[in-house]
Design a protein around this motif. Structure first.
Motif, PDB file in Angstrom:
ATOM      1  N   MET A 101      34.508  40.052  55.344  1.00 49.35           N
ATOM      2  CA  MET A 101      33.652  40.180  54.174  1.00 49.35           C
ATOM      3  C   MET A 101      34.216  39.411  52.982  1.00 49.35           C
ATOM      4  O   MET A 101      35.427  39.356  52.769  1.00 49.35           O
ATOM      5  N   PHE A 102      33.320  38.832  52.190  1.00 47.96           N
ATOM      6  CA  PHE A 102      33.736  38.057  51.021  1.00 47.96           C
ATOM      7  C   PHE A 102      34.035  38.954  49.821  1.00 47.96           C
ATOM      8  O   PHE A 102      34.787  38.558  48.932  1.00 47.96           O
ATOM      9  N   ARG A 103      33.422  40.113  49.777  1.00 51.95           N
ATOM     10  CA  ARG A 103      33.702  41.034  48.682  1.00 51.95           C
ATOM     11  C   ARG A 103      35.152  41.522  48.784  1.00 51.95           C
ATOM     12  O   ARG A 103      35.584  42.003  49.825  1.00 51.95           O
ATOM     13  N   GLY A 104      35.884  41.390  47.713  1.00 53.10           N
ATOM     14  CA  GLY A 104      37.273  41.803  47.697  1.00 53.10           C
ATOM     15  C   GLY A 104      38.226  40.783  48.290  1.00 53.10           C
ATOM     16  O   GLY A 104      39.405  41.085  48.513  1.00 53.10           O
ATOM     17  N   ALA A 105      37.720  39.557  48.549  1.00 50.94           N
ATOM     18  CA  ALA A 105      38.566  38.533  49.161  1.00 50.94           C
ATOM     19  C   ALA A 105      39.622  38.016  48.171  1.00 50.94           C
ATOM     20  O   ALA A 105      39.436  38.077  46.954  1.00 50.94           O
ATOM     21  N   ARG A 106      40.709  37.506  48.717  1.00 54.27           N
ATOM     22  CA  ARG A 106      41.740  36.886  47.885  1.00 54.27           C
ATOM     23  C   ARG A 106      41.248  35.498  47.454  1.00 54.27           C
ATOM     24  O   ARG A 106      40.793  34.698  48.283  1.00 54.27           O
ATOM     25  N   LYS A 107      41.354  35.202  46.168  1.00 55.51           N
ATOM     26  CA  LYS A 107      40.883  33.931  45.631  1.00 55.51           C
ATOM     27  C   LYS A 107      42.073  33.051  45.271  1.00 55.51           C
ATOM     28  O   LYS A 107      42.907  33.433  44.448  1.00 55.51           O
ATOM     29  N   LEU A 108      42.139  31.882  45.890  1.00 54.65           N
ATOM     30  CA  LEU A 108      43.233  30.943  45.655  1.00 54.65           C
ATOM     31  C   LEU A 108      42.677  29.593  45.232  1.00 54.65           C
ATOM     32  O   LEU A 108      41.547  29.225  45.598  1.00 54.65           O
ATOM     33  N   MET A 109      43.486  28.861  44.481  1.00 53.79           N
ATOM     34  CA  MET A 109      43.063  27.571  43.970  1.00 53.79           C
ATOM     35  C   MET A 109      44.222  26.584  44.087  1.00 53.79           C
ATOM     36  O   MET A 109      45.360  26.915  43.768  1.00 53.79           O
ATOM     37  N   PHE A 110      43.913  25.348  44.573  1.00 52.92           N
ATOM     38  CA  PHE A 110      44.964  24.371  44.818  1.00 52.92           C
ATOM     39  C   PHE A 110      44.570  23.000  44.290  1.00 52.92           C
ATOM     40  O   PHE A 110      43.385  22.661  44.219  1.00 52.92           O
ATOM     41  N   ASP A 111      45.589  22.217  43.943  1.00 50.70           N
ATOM     42  CA  ASP A 111      45.404  20.814  43.621  1.00 50.70           C
ATOM     43  C   ASP A 111      45.352  20.062  44.951  1.00 50.70           C
ATOM     44  O   ASP A 111      46.319  20.063  45.714  1.00 50.70           O
TER      45      ASP A 111
END
Length: 440
Positions: A101-111
């Motif tokens: 499920m996408f709800r409650g997913a860990r959100k990460l961001m990268f260059d």
């Protein structure tokens, strides 16, 4: 009583009572929406990264995701996608505890050039988050979001009914003529003229607000209809093999998707066997790679075991409208220029519910007064609009600037909205040509 008279009375009463209901809501929505227009400018560029050589190319998506999964073992990769505003930013979603499920997913961001992890929360404004919750859901969660969508639908109807009512008054009064003998008449005339000026824009805002409000419901409809069909089609391929964590073929998936749709680019990759993808297959969202096709969305289903065998599928019409609604609603697809134009329309539209409430209040008082003299009802040229061509001229200038700006910005999407907003100019021009002075 003729059918035309009955229709007028229906729209007139519906406009009054629905307008009163929508008015207070819209005041809050207009103010919060005007502030949210400049959310990105207020928060600034929160994804600043270290400088890299100009010749530095993006690192492999397969390598990037493999490194992420090593850092977060036991978590399921859900999606990989580029940032809307920053070409070199890649977002990754992970389902904690192997959740699909996408709800409650860990959100990460990268260059994407260096693979360096960025702080997704850096620079975010708590005030802007508060305004977003107010505008989107009135702090009522998912039910509040649907309620706001319902308000958008009512606002759409109120604008339509107001246009119908305006046609009846336009036969008696030359456009730009405002009665100043009575405050109630002044507010009434100004309410009508501003309403016709922002008519097309109001329809856009009301309709897109409705689709955004029910977007969660539409996504569920997509899951239970379209996505269920895709899942049934691919569920038995490769048996029960688990390819959900197969990051090694991600680069091949991108290549396959590009081959399936040569004139499009990858916008979003849903990893296999998630809430939004079939078992053992990637679901890749593709968009056009030119300004004219950048809002056209198609899906490519790619085999997770080999990264090949892409099949192209169309998104249902309601999902296409929903995806197009956000940029249209917030005017955030044309840079600062279009945001300023949207702000102008928002400010003028804010006057409509305010003037409407004043008219309703003064109308109640006026019904208690009998024997209104003909002199009171006599039409006078407004001190503000002595020239009846003043408002059409202003609308012409605004619309011309919008269309020129749309050509500068490029893209059929931007130009289409510019031409849609040309509608009030055409209508007001027709009113000027047909306008007649009211009888004294």
């Amino acid at each position: 009583m003729t059918l035309k008279t009955k229709a007028f009375r229906f729209f007139y009463k519906a406009h009054i009572y629905l307008g009163l209901f929508v008015a207070v809501h819209f005041i809050f929505l207009s103010i919060s929406g005007s502030i949210l227009l400049f959310k990105e400018e207020v928060e600034g560029s929160v994804h600043e990264t270290v400088a890299v050589p100009a010749e530095q190319t993006s690192m492999s998506y397969s390598t990037l995701l493999s490194d992420v999964l090593k850092k977060f073992p036991g978590e399921r990769p859900l999606a990989v996608f580029k940032d809307d505003e920053h070409e070199n930013i890649v977002n990754v979603r992970l389902g904690m505890n192997d959740s699909k499920m996408f709800r409650g997913a860990r959100k990460l961001m990268f260059d994407s050039r260096t693979g360096a992890e960025l702080n997704a929360e850096a620079g975010k404004s708590s005030f802007m988050d508060w305004m977003l919750k107010l505008h989107r859901e009135f702090f009522l969660g998912s039910y509040g979001k649907m309620y706001v969508g319902f308000i958008g639908l009512l606002y759409f109807f109120v604008m339509l009914s107001g246009f119908f009512i305006y046609g009846n008054f336009a036969k008696k009064v030359a456009f730009g003529e405002v009665r100043i003998k009575s405050p109630r008449h002044w507010f009434s005339d100004m309410h009508r003229y501003i309403g016709i000026g922002v008519f097309a824009w109001g329809l856009i805002i009301g309709a897109t607000g409705f689709f955004l409000g029910i977007s969660s419901t539409l996504i569920k409809v997509y899951q239970y209809q379209e996505l269920k069909e895709i899942n049934q089609q691919y569920k038995d391929i490769h048996g029960d093999n688990d390819h959900a964590h197969n990051a090694s073929v991600l680069d091949q998936v991108i290549k396959t998707s590009g081959q399936a749709l040569p004139n499009a680019k990858v916008d979003y990759i849903a990893m296999p066997d998630t809430q939004f993808s079939p078992p053992n297959h990637f679901l890749v969202v593709m968009v056009g790679n030119t300004p004219q096709t950048e809002r056209m969305t198609q899906l490519v289903v790619v085999d997770a075991a080999t990264g090949t065998q892409g099949e192209v599928r169309e998104l249902p019409w309601y999902m296409k409208i929903t995806l197009a609604s956000e940029p249209l609603h917030f005017g955030n697809y044309g840079g600062l220029f279009l945001k300023i134009v949207w702000l102008g329309f928002s400010i003028f539209s804010l006057l409509l519910p305010i003037f409407g409430l004043v008219i309703w209040y003064k109308r109640k008082k006026a019904t208690q007064v009998k024997g209104v003299s003909m002199e009171t009802r006599k039409l006078s040229d407004s001190l503000l609009f002595k020239n009846r061509f003043a408002i059409p001229l202003v609308l012409f200038v605004v619309t011309a600037v919008m269309i020129i700006g749309a050509f500068i910005l490029g893209g059929t999407f931007a130009m289409a909205s510019g031409y849609i907003l040309l509608i009030p100019l055409i209508l007001t021009g027709a009113v000027v040509l047909r306008g007649k002075r009211g009888k004294s």
